[in-house]
Design an enzyme around this catalytic site. Structure first.
Site, PDB file in Angstrom:
ATOM      1  N   LYS A 139      41.768 -28.929  38.172  1.00 54.41           N
ATOM      2  CA  LYS A 139      41.158 -29.928  37.280  1.00 54.41           C
ATOM      3  C   LYS A 139      40.247 -29.289  36.252  1.00 54.41           C
ATOM      4  CE  LYS A 139      39.426 -32.107  40.869  1.00 54.41           C
ATOM      5  NZ  LYS A 139      40.147 -31.470  41.997  1.00 54.41           N
ATOM      6  N   GLY A 146      34.734 -26.842  43.802  1.00 54.53           N
ATOM      7  CA  GLY A 146      34.592 -25.570  43.120  1.00 54.53           C
ATOM      8  C   GLY A 146      35.595 -25.511  41.998  1.00 54.53           C
ATOM      9  N   HIS A 147      35.105 -25.397  40.793  1.00 58.91           N
ATOM     10  CA  HIS A 147      35.991 -25.258  39.637  1.00 58.91           C
ATOM     11  C   HIS A 147      35.900 -23.823  39.156  1.00 58.91           C
ATOM     12  CE1 HIS A 147      36.661 -29.423  39.451  1.00 58.91           C
ATOM     13  NE2 HIS A 147      35.601 -29.774  38.765  1.00 58.91           N
ATOM     14  N   GLN A 167      37.348 -32.962  44.202  1.00 53.83           N
ATOM     15  CA  GLN A 167      38.263 -33.201  45.323  1.00 53.83           C
ATOM     16  C   GLN A 167      39.546 -33.893  44.810  1.00 53.83           C
ATOM     17  OE1 GLN A 167      34.700 -34.179  46.076  1.00 53.83           O
ATOM     18  NE2 GLN A 167      34.593 -32.018  46.471  1.00 53.83           N
TER      19      GLN A 167
HETATM   20  P1  IMP Z   1      33.665 -31.987  53.158  1.00 56.44           P
HETATM   21  O1  IMP Z   1      33.870 -32.625  51.826  1.00 56.44           O
HETATM   22  O2  IMP Z   1      32.978 -30.666  53.094  1.00 56.44           O
HETATM   23  O3  IMP Z   1      33.048 -32.928  54.142  1.00 56.44           O
HETATM   24  O4  IMP Z   1      35.122 -31.644  53.758  1.00 56.44           O
HETATM   25  C1  IMP Z   1      36.044 -32.659  54.148  1.00 56.44           C
HETATM   26  C2  IMP Z   1      37.468 -32.232  53.830  1.00 56.44           C
HETATM   27  O5  IMP Z   1      37.648 -32.205  52.437  1.00 56.44           O
HETATM   28  C3  IMP Z   1      37.844 -30.845  54.336  1.00 56.44           C
HETATM   29  O6  IMP Z   1      39.212 -30.829  54.680  1.00 56.44           O
HETATM   30  C4  IMP Z   1      37.627 -29.970  53.107  1.00 56.44           C
HETATM   31  O7  IMP Z   1      38.398 -28.798  53.143  1.00 56.44           O
HETATM   32  C5  IMP Z   1      38.082 -30.915  52.020  1.00 56.44           C
HETATM   33  N1  IMP Z   1      37.464 -30.639  50.715  1.00 56.44           N
HETATM   34  C6  IMP Z   1      36.221 -30.953  50.311  1.00 56.44           C
HETATM   35  N2  IMP Z   1      36.015 -30.588  49.051  1.00 56.44           N
HETATM   36  C7  IMP Z   1      37.151 -30.028  48.623  1.00 56.44           C
HETATM   37  C8  IMP Z   1      37.569 -29.491  47.364  1.00 56.44           C
HETATM   38  O8  IMP Z   1      36.842 -29.446  46.372  1.00 56.44           O
HETATM   39  N3  IMP Z   1      38.840 -29.020  47.317  1.00 56.44           N
HETATM   40  C9  IMP Z   1      39.677 -29.089  48.385  1.00 56.44           C
HETATM   41  N4  IMP Z   1      39.334 -29.602  49.555  1.00 56.44           N
HETATM   42  C10 IMP Z   1      38.084 -30.064  49.682  1.00 56.44           C
END
Ligand code: IMP
Length: 433
Positions: free
Chosen positions: A16, A40-41, A225
């Site tokens: 993105k 993370g971008h 996300q």
């Molecule tokens: P949390 O957002 O850290 O609570 O993680 C919940 C789920 O979302 C996990 O499977 C993470 O790997 C996934 N996740 C959270 N942020 C990202 C992102 O920016 N990219 C990909 N997966 C994400």
């Protein structure tokens, strides 16, 4: 007075940042609306690679202002680090250009400790969170126990609120999880310092965005996300705790739907996921190494935030179609097409099978995906290196066939195709329907 919303159409990490980077060149304001430093971008500008977790990548355009919306959860230390590294690279990140919503919630050390403790307690069925305290911060928000960014206006009072908050969570960490808790007094001292430095960035972002729209300015809402990680519409419970889908942009910025001009979904030309949860089109073995890369390049499939190798698979058209529905997508951007060059036969999932029944649309919720197997179509690949191509017309026939098929399955035109990590490795499909 247009509002364009850019969302991840898969499980995050769709690339993105690159599309935002391109679109924000025409935007007056780029606003993040949900999530925190779990995102993370990576954006490459010239020889420089920027890794941003909180600040919208639009800040790299000199005329674009950046907003961190009320739907976000902010770790102040991460934000200050990003401000510091951007400033060191000569980017203006002053309070006039980087604005923080008072209603955003603050992530504290105890939130991070709780994230880890909860994952440990889940053991083998852990979610694979990023460990950034996202879930616990949103839990406190929903329980009306959180600390909001607006409290930083008064640093001593903010420090006191953080101390009380941390004392409560320390009791929870120690009694329920049996863990040592971060020292509340230490956290209060640290967060007071954070508040001193961040308070100039606090701004009434809701009013400011509405005024910008009224003045005819363009706002790009930048999702983090992806749709399949959406708390309501993703593969629950393997989701994040916020609303990355398009509706989340309105809530997370405080704007109404009448301003929306376009909803742009970003998807990779294949599928990736980090963390646990269902993934019908996942591949293993040689093909997974081929799609993931070795980790030698920054754009290989290893998490920007955690460095974890991503799970990889073929493009899941059923889920893309679902993302188009949930977000009301008007346009698609497909990234990393260049990675598919040289694969003789490409598989594309256009339907699922369950008990010998074929379904092209997702029935039930994505949480029920486990019971489905993908029904693939095989397409001839292409050999040519597409990474230097600049136009839709110059793409090889195999790539055209692949892209047109994706458009047809998703029911949404592909308007941008990225063919490499550089800013200019982006094909604009002018003739998209
Ligand atoms: P949390 O957002 O850290 O609570 O993680 C919940 C789920 O979302 C996990 O499977 C993470 O790997 C996934 N996740 C959270 N942020 C990202 C992102 O920016 N990219 C990909 N997966 C994400």
């Amino acid at each position: 007075m247009p509002l364009d919303i850019l969302v991840g159409a898969q499980w995050g990490d769709e690339g993105k940042g690159r599309i935002t980077d391109r679109l924000s060149a025409q935007a007056d304001i780029v606003a993040r609306y949900s999530g925190g430093d779990n995102a993370g971008h990576s954006v490459t500008v010239g020889a420089r690679l920027f890794k941003l977790h909180l600040i919208p990548s639009g800040i790299l355009h000199p005329r674009t202002r950046a907003v961190l919306g009320n739907g976000m959860v902010i770790h102040p230390g991460t934000l200050l680090d990003e401000i510091g590294s951007l400033a060191a690279a000569g980017v203006d990140v002053g309070p006039q250009r980087l604005l923080l919503a008072p209603g955003a919630h603050i992530i504290t050390p105890a939130h991070r400790a709780l994230d880890g403790a909860e994952e440990a307690l889940r053991g083998g069925s852990s979610l694979g969170t990023t460990g950034r305290g996202i879930g616990p911060a949103y839990t406190d928000k929903a329980a009306r126990l959180g600390v909001r960014a607006e409290a930083m206006r008064d640093p001593p009072a903010f420090a006191e609120a953080v101390r009380r908050h941390e004392e409560r969570l320390a009791r929870l960490l120690e009694s329920h999880y049996g863990c040592a808790a971060p020292d509340p007094g230490e956290s209060a001292r640290l967060y007071r310092e954070y508040a001193e430095r961040l308070r100039p960035h606090l701004a009434e972002t809701g009013a400011l965005l509405a005024e910008a729209l009224a003045a005819g300015q363009t706002i790009l809402a930048e999702g983090a996300q992806g749709t399949l990680l959406d708390l309501d519409h993703g593969t629950y419970p393997y989701v994040t705790s916020s609303s990355p889908s398009a509706a989340g942009a309105l809530l997370g910025l405080g704007l109404g739907p009448r301003h929306v001009r376009r909803v742009i979904g970003v998807a990779k030309a294949f599928q990736t996921r980090v963390g646990a949860g269902p993934f019908p089109t996942e591949v293993h073995g040689q093909m997974s190494e081929r799609l993931r890369g070795t980790g030698a390049n920054p754009w290989d499939e290893f998490g920007t935030t955690t460095g974890r190798p991503r799970r990889v698979g073929w493009l899941d058209g059923v889920l893309l179609r679902y993302a188009a529905r949930v977000n009301g997508l008007t346009d698609l951007a497909l990234t990393k097409l260049d990675i598919l060059s040289g694969i003789p036969t490409l598989l594309l999932c256009s339907a699922y099978r369950r008990h010998d029944r074929r379904t092209a649309d997702l029935t039930g919720t994505p949480a029920e995906l486990e019971g489905f197997t993908p029904d693939y179509e095989s397409l001839d690949g292409w050999d040519a290196d597409v990474s230097r191509l600049q136009s839709w017309e110059s793409l090889p026939a195999g790539a055209h066939a692949y892209l047109e098929h994706v458009e047809q399955i998703a029911g949404v035109p592909i308007r941008w195709i990225s063919v490499g990590p550089e800013r200019d490795q982006l094909i604009v499909h002018e003739g998209a329907a």
